[in-house]
Structures are given as structure tokens and as C-alpha cells.
Design a protein around this motif. Structure first.
Motif, PDB file in Angstrom:
ATOM      1  N   LEU A 216       0.833  -1.146   0.080  1.00  0.00           N
ATOM      2  CA  LEU A 216      -0.005  -0.068   0.164  1.00  0.00           C
ATOM      3  C   LEU A 216       1.003   1.261  -0.201  1.00  0.00           C
ATOM      4  O   LEU A 216       2.043   0.974   0.665  1.00  0.00           O
ATOM      5  CB  LEU A 216      -0.817  -0.089   1.332  1.00  0.00           C
ATOM      6  CG  LEU A 216      -2.040  -0.917   1.426  1.00  0.00           C
ATOM      7  CD1 LEU A 216      -2.373  -0.628   2.654  1.00  0.00           C
ATOM      8  CD2 LEU A 216      -2.979  -0.899   0.211  1.00  0.00           C
ATOM      9  N   SER A 217       0.501   2.350  -0.496  1.00  0.00           N
ATOM     10  CA  SER A 217       1.058   3.906  -0.436  1.00  0.00           C
ATOM     11  C   SER A 217       0.874   4.041   0.992  1.00  0.00           C
ATOM     12  O   SER A 217       0.161   3.518   1.716  1.00  0.00           O
ATOM     13  CB  SER A 217       0.376   4.750  -1.544  1.00  0.00           C
ATOM     14  OG  SER A 217      -0.921   5.038  -0.894  1.00  0.00           O
ATOM     15  N   GLU A 218       1.932   5.082   1.371  1.00  0.00           N
ATOM     16  CA  GLU A 218       2.079   5.578   2.771  1.00  0.00           C
ATOM     17  C   GLU A 218       0.539   6.038   3.167  1.00  0.00           C
ATOM     18  O   GLU A 218       0.137   5.766   4.389  1.00  0.00           O
ATOM     19  CB  GLU A 218       3.161   6.551   3.135  1.00  0.00           C
ATOM     20  CG  GLU A 218       4.434   5.743   2.920  1.00  0.00           C
ATOM     21  CD  GLU A 218       5.561   6.757   3.265  1.00  0.00           C
ATOM     22  OE1 GLU A 218       5.336   7.674   3.974  1.00  0.00           O
ATOM     23  OE2 GLU A 218       6.640   6.615   3.101  1.00  0.00           O
ATOM     24  N   SER A 219       0.308   6.881   2.374  1.00  0.00           N
ATOM     25  CA  SER A 219      -1.173   7.413   2.432  1.00  0.00           C
ATOM     26  C   SER A 219      -2.263   6.508   2.893  1.00  0.00           C
ATOM     27  O   SER A 219      -3.157   6.620   3.727  1.00  0.00           O
ATOM     28  CB  SER A 219      -1.585   8.413   1.441  1.00  0.00           C
ATOM     29  OG  SER A 219      -1.721   7.848   0.242  1.00  0.00           O
TER      30      SER A 219
ATOM     31  N   ASP B 234      -0.425  -2.062 -14.503  1.00  0.00           N
ATOM     32  CA  ASP B 234       0.983  -2.566 -14.274  1.00  0.00           C
ATOM     33  C   ASP B 234       1.926  -1.770 -13.034  1.00  0.00           C
ATOM     34  O   ASP B 234       2.916  -1.978 -13.014  1.00  0.00           O
ATOM     35  CB  ASP B 234       1.837  -1.986 -15.521  1.00  0.00           C
ATOM     36  CG  ASP B 234       1.064  -2.627 -16.765  1.00  0.00           C
ATOM     37  OD1 ASP B 234       0.763  -3.987 -16.642  1.00  0.00           O
ATOM     38  OD2 ASP B 234       1.067  -2.309 -17.891  1.00  0.00           O
ATOM     39  N   GLU B 235       0.935  -1.194 -12.203  1.00  0.00           N
ATOM     40  CA  GLU B 235       1.823  -0.708 -11.202  1.00  0.00           C
ATOM     41  C   GLU B 235       1.908  -1.444 -10.034  1.00  0.00           C
ATOM     42  O   GLU B 235       1.378  -2.618  -9.936  1.00  0.00           O
ATOM     43  CB  GLU B 235       0.882   0.314 -10.487  1.00  0.00           C
ATOM     44  CG  GLU B 235       0.326   1.690 -11.550  1.00  0.00           C
ATOM     45  CD  GLU B 235      -1.128   2.597 -11.080  1.00  0.00           C
ATOM     46  OE1 GLU B 235      -0.608   3.340 -10.327  1.00  0.00           O
ATOM     47  OE2 GLU B 235      -2.159   2.135 -11.499  1.00  0.00           O
ATOM     48  N   HIS B 236       2.816  -1.116  -9.112  1.00  0.00           N
ATOM     49  CA  HIS B 236       3.155  -1.989  -8.039  1.00  0.00           C
ATOM     50  C   HIS B 236       2.768  -1.506  -6.699  1.00  0.00           C
ATOM     51  O   HIS B 236       2.858  -2.305  -5.631  1.00  0.00           O
ATOM     52  CB  HIS B 236       4.730  -1.934  -7.888  1.00  0.00           C
ATOM     53  CG  HIS B 236       5.452  -2.442  -9.250  1.00  0.00           C
ATOM     54  ND1 HIS B 236       5.331  -3.823  -9.831  1.00  0.00           N
ATOM     55  CD2 HIS B 236       6.183  -1.879 -10.157  1.00  0.00           C
ATOM     56  CE1 HIS B 236       5.803  -3.712 -10.884  1.00  0.00           C
ATOM     57  NE2 HIS B 236       6.582  -2.807 -11.124  1.00  0.00           N
ATOM     58  N   ILE B 237       2.158  -0.387  -6.642  1.00  0.00           N
ATOM     59  CA  ILE B 237       1.543   0.090  -5.172  1.00  0.00           C
ATOM     60  C   ILE B 237       0.129   0.561  -5.452  1.00  0.00           C
ATOM     61  O   ILE B 237      -0.186   0.940  -6.371  1.00  0.00           O
ATOM     62  CB  ILE B 237       2.545   1.336  -4.870  1.00  0.00           C
ATOM     63  CG1 ILE B 237       3.968   1.106  -4.723  1.00  0.00           C
ATOM     64  CG2 ILE B 237       1.788   1.918  -3.597  1.00  0.00           C
ATOM     65  CD1 ILE B 237       4.974   2.088  -4.450  1.00  0.00           C
ATOM     66  N   LEU B 238      -0.483  -0.103  -4.359  1.00  0.00           N
ATOM     67  CA  LEU B 238      -2.000   0.100  -4.045  1.00  0.00           C
ATOM     68  C   LEU B 238      -2.108   1.626  -3.697  1.00  0.00           C
ATOM     69  O   LEU B 238      -1.566   2.120  -2.556  1.00  0.00           O
ATOM     70  CB  LEU B 238      -2.582  -0.654  -3.481  1.00  0.00           C
ATOM     71  CG  LEU B 238      -2.682  -2.323  -3.944  1.00  0.00           C
ATOM     72  CD1 LEU B 238      -3.466  -3.171  -3.052  1.00  0.00           C
ATOM     73  CD2 LEU B 238      -3.699  -2.236  -5.446  1.00  0.00           C
ATOM     74  N   LYS B 239      -2.903   2.542  -4.373  1.00  0.00           N
ATOM     75  CA  LYS B 239      -3.213   3.785  -3.867  1.00  0.00           C
ATOM     76  C   LYS B 239      -4.662   4.169  -3.789  1.00  0.00           C
ATOM     77  O   LYS B 239      -5.431   3.369  -4.079  1.00  0.00           O
ATOM     78  CB  LYS B 239      -2.672   4.898  -5.018  1.00  0.00           C
ATOM     79  CG  LYS B 239      -1.132   4.414  -5.290  1.00  0.00           C
ATOM     80  CD  LYS B 239      -0.501   5.453  -6.379  1.00  0.00           C
ATOM     81  CE  LYS B 239       0.918   4.938  -6.870  1.00  0.00           C
ATOM     82  NZ  LYS B 239       1.415   5.937  -7.991  1.00  0.00           N
TER      83      LYS B 239
END
Length: 467
Positions: A353-356, A386-391
Motif C-alpha cells: 500500500l502507499s503510505e497515505s 502495471d503499477e506496483h503500489i496500491l493507492k
């Protein structure tokens, strides 16, 4: 006289507008009242039934199978009786009937029957029983048809979760009854299966039944079985207790079971045998019972949903599964677990997950607990490309609406100059609720106790104020 006519007109309107069927016979067995709901139920026209002998119209019934004629003869009321018969169009219907004798000035004048159509529910329950019988392993088949959960499937590292897990592991070594309390989505059935599959009963059946899924009259037949001839259409069929003999039966949401059925369940626990509906033979059984409730047990007792004597019989081993909001250490730990799970299933390469989003997750109240967390991760993993972080863009907005609110404060002064009395009282009430929830880290039961109200009342107010 005029007032009596008005009352009669009103009563006729009421009888013709309700969903339940109403059928009244006089002392001679002739119909003197037959409402539209009953006509629709039985596939009849009202004029074809009124003022006619019951057996002349319903040729498939007799003095024994007709609850109306039986009550007319015996003058003994029948409550919640299941009845299956063919209507005038040859269609099989099943009803739940309450039939009582009618008196005027101490003289019997007829019999009244109120019927509710449960034909679809009856078919559903029979299908459930058929499928459950197929899922029970026997000597000729391997028991690999359904997912089995064990203690290795229970994930968490918070102390409260570890305490619950420790009690469950110890309970697996006994055959005593277990009562599991946990909110919806905390994993009560996973705990129950884990206890069973690490117990000496692991090679015997594990059968789960949700007590809230069916009305009491049908649930009784599913649990205890039926005997041919016990009511029209009944066949010889073992109930879940017989099917689970030697193993474990999970009664989910036990607080939703009717009180009359709870009495029969208590007798099974005390005496170790069941009797099928309509049967005379007592069938000995050896079944371990694990029951669950999604509300605090003492609250369900005080509210009249759970009998106290049944509670003490079931609560030999007590397991409280904490809510996810009370397991802060587990939120990100479980998030990582579910990300890895759906990376494998969906062929993704998500790292975290992203920090936020981590902050949002830690501040969110998680009303649906672990089930909600898993569903959110699965949904996000389906959306991400294709991203690696859930936002934030991968999750529904309601999470942020709950977590972006200002910290609740209880103010010492409220400007009431432009407020009406009701608005002022609601403002004070809302602030008190917010302050109590903050004090107890979102624990609804503790906050309700602190406010001096019932848990259900607090839940209603949370919906009202959208908290």
C-alpha cells in the motif's frame, strides 16, 4: 347499529388486504369467510369456496389431514403447523398454519385458520438438505469437496488474536461445547473448522447451518429430520444432527434461532438423542456443538434472543474473536498477506500500500472486519494495471469519508443562538457519541455501556448521524 356496520366494513377491508390467507368454517364445515390472499394461495375463486363444504371443494383433504376440520372436531388449537397439499390447480403448496376454534358466549361457532405460503422456502430447504447430504463424506468418497480451514489458515500477530487462538487450540483437544462470539467478518467459521479438524473428530463430518437463514418451522426439520406421514408430503429424512454423528455441527448465529427450537436444542445437549418431527423413536447421537453469535451473548440474553439455560450449556468453552479495529497491529500484516494471495491468483506484481493508504487503513473502523479487508484488497488488485503500489484511486471513496473526518471533540460550549431545541439536543448527542467512540477506540459495546444505552440503540444512532 351504524357503528357495528362500520366496524364490519373495516374488518372486511383489513382481511382482504393482508398477505396471510384467512379461512373460516362454521360448525358444519362450510366456509363462511375466505379472503383474497387465501384464494390466490390455493388457486381458487372466492365464490367457488364460500358457503360450500370444505371436503367438497378440496377433494385431496380429509378429516385428519385438514387442520381446520381437526380443530373443529377436537377444539384444540394448532400453532405453526406445516401443511402440504394440492390446490385446485393440481399444484403442490406448503403453508404454515395457525388454526384455532371460535367461540361466542362459550359456544363453539366454527374454526379460523391463518396461513402463510412457504412453498418456495420449503423447496429451498429440501435442496439445502440434499446438497448437504452430498457434501458429507462416506466410505466410498473422499472428503475433499469443500474447503477445510485449519489453525494454519488463521493469520494475526496481535495479543488479543493470539489469546483467542490459544483458547481455540486447547478446545480442539476436548469434545465440550464451544460458543464463539465475534462481529460479522471476524472469521468465526474458520475458528470452528480449525477446532474440528485438529480434534479427534477430524475424520468425521463437519456440518454448518446458519440459524438466521430459515424460519424456525423449516430449520427444525433440517436439524432433527422428518418422519413419513408427520405432515402431508413429509418423507423419512435424517436431520443434520444424525448426519453429523461422530463429528461436529456448527450452529451459526444461534441467537437468531427461535426460542421454541432452542428448548429442543437444549434437550439434545442434555440427553444426547434426537427425535425426528412426527417420529416416536429416539435416535442417540454423538455430536459436538459449536455455536456462534455476532452480538455479545449477555446482550442477546437480556434482549430475549437467547435462552439463559441454553447459553450456559453452550458456553463451556468461550472464545471471543476481537474486531479488526481492535487489532491495529494486524491491519497492515493482513493487508500484506492478502496482497500476496491475490498476486498469485490474479498474476499481479503488487508490492504494498502507499503510505497515505496505510494511514487510511489504520484510521478506518472496519465494520466488516477481515472479510471487508480481503474484499477491498481483491477489488483493488482487479483494478490495478502495471503499477506496483496500491493507492487511493484503487479503493472506494467511503474509506476516505470515514477516515478524513476531523478528530471528534466534545466542546464545552455550543452556540445555540440560531438552533432550535431538537437541533441543539442532536448536536450534543452526536458529540457525546463521537467522544465515547474515540475514548474506547471504536468499540461499540464499550461506548454504549459508557453512554448508558444498549448496543443496538447506539448502532441506530451511528446510522442516523452517519458516523
Amino acid at each position: 347499529m351504524q357503528s357495528k356496520k362500520i366496524i364490519m366494513v373495516i374488518l372486511q377491508k383489513i382481511l382482504q388486504s393482508i398477505d396471510e390467507g384467512v379461512h373460516v368454517l362454521d360448525n358444519e364445515g362450510k366456509t363462511i369467510l375466505y379472503n383474497e390472499a387465501m384464494a390466490d394461495l390455493e388457486g381458487m375463486e372466492t365464490e367457488d369456496v364460500m358457503d360450500k363444504d370444505l371436503l367438497e371443494v378440496f377433494t385431496t383433504l380429509n378429516h385428519e389431514t385438514s387442520t381446520l376440520l381437526r380443530v373443529l372436531k377436537t377444539e384444540k388449537p394448532i400453532y405453526n403447523q406445516s401443511q402440504t397439499y394440492l390446490n385446485n390447480k393440481g399444484k403442490k403448496i406448503t403453508t404454515i398454519n395457525t388454526t384455532i376454534p371460535l367461540y361466542y358466549m362459550n359456544d363453539k361457532i366454527g374454526a379460523l385458520e391463518i396461513a402463510k405460503n412457504i412453498t418456495k422456502m420449503q423447496s429451498l430447504s429440501e435442496e439445502i438438505m440434499r446438497l448437504q447430504q452430498q457434501l458429507i463424506p462416506n466410505k466410498a468418497t473422499k472428503s475433499g469437496e469443500i474447503k477445510k480451514y485449519t489453525f494454519e489458515d488463521l493469520k494475526g500477530r496481535s495479543q488479543s488474536f493470539y489469546d483467542a487462538l490459544k483458547v481455540a487450540r486447547r478446545a480442539a483437544n476436548t469434545s465440550s461445547s464451544v460458543l464463539i462470539y465475534g462481529e460479522t467478518g471476524t472469521g468465526k467459521e474458520l475458528f470452528a473448522q480449525s477446532i474440528h479438524y485438529q480434534s479427534p473428530r477430524r475424520n468425521k463430518p463437519f456440518i454448518a447451518q446458519n440459524c438466521a437463514a430459515l424460519p424456525e418451522s423449516l430449520l427444525e426439520g433440517i436439524l432433527f429430520g422428518t418422519t413419513k406421514g408427520s405432515f402431508t408430503g413429509a418423507i423419512d429424512r435424517p436431520g443434520l444432527f444424525e448426519q453429523a454423528n461422530g463429528g461436529t455441527i456448527l450452529l451459526d448465529e444461534i441467537n437468531s434461532m427461535g426460542l421454541q427450537l432452542q428448548v429442543k436444542l437444549l434437550r439434545v445437549l442434555q440427553e444426547g438423542y434426537v427425535r425426528r418431527i412426527g417420529g416416536l423413536k429416539d435416535v442417540p447421537i454423538d455430536v459436538r456443538i459449536i455455536a456462534t453469535t455476532n452480538e455479545p451473548p449477555m446482550e442477546t440474553i437480556e434482549g430475549g434472543q437467547l435462552r439463559k439455560d441454553l447459553y450456559y450449556r453452550l458456553n463451556v468453552v468461550n472464545i471471543h474473536i476481537p474486531a479488526l479495529r481492535d487489532r491495529k497491529d494486524d491491519i497492515l500484516f493482513l493487508t500484506e498477506f492478502f496482497i500476496n494471495k491475490y498476486n498469485h491468483q490474479l498474476d499481479k506484481d503488487v508490492w504494498m500500500l502507499s503510505e497515505s493508504m496505510q494511514k487510511h487503513f489504520n484510521n478506518y473502523m472496519w465494520p466488516g472486519n477481515i472479510r471487508e479487508l480481503e474484499n477491498l484488497i481483491e477489488g483493488a488488485m482487479n483494478i490495478i494495471q502495471d503499477e506496483h503500489i496500491l493507492k487511493e484511486e484503487h479503493f472506494p471513496h467511503y474509506i476516505f469519508e470515514h477516515t478524513n473526518k476531523r478528530e471528534p471533540q466534545v466542546r464545552g460550549f455550543i452556540d445555540t443562538a440560531e438552533m432550535g431545541l431538537n437541533e441543539m439536543l442532536e448536536t450534543v448527542e452526536q458529540q457525546l457519541i463521537e467522544g465515547s467512540l474515540k475514548r474506547f477506540n471504536g468499540n461499540i459495546s464499550k461506548a454504549a455501556s459508557n453512554l448508558g444505552i444498549k448496543r443496538q440503540t447506539l448502532q441506530h444512532k451511528l446510522k442516523k448521524y452517519k458516523l
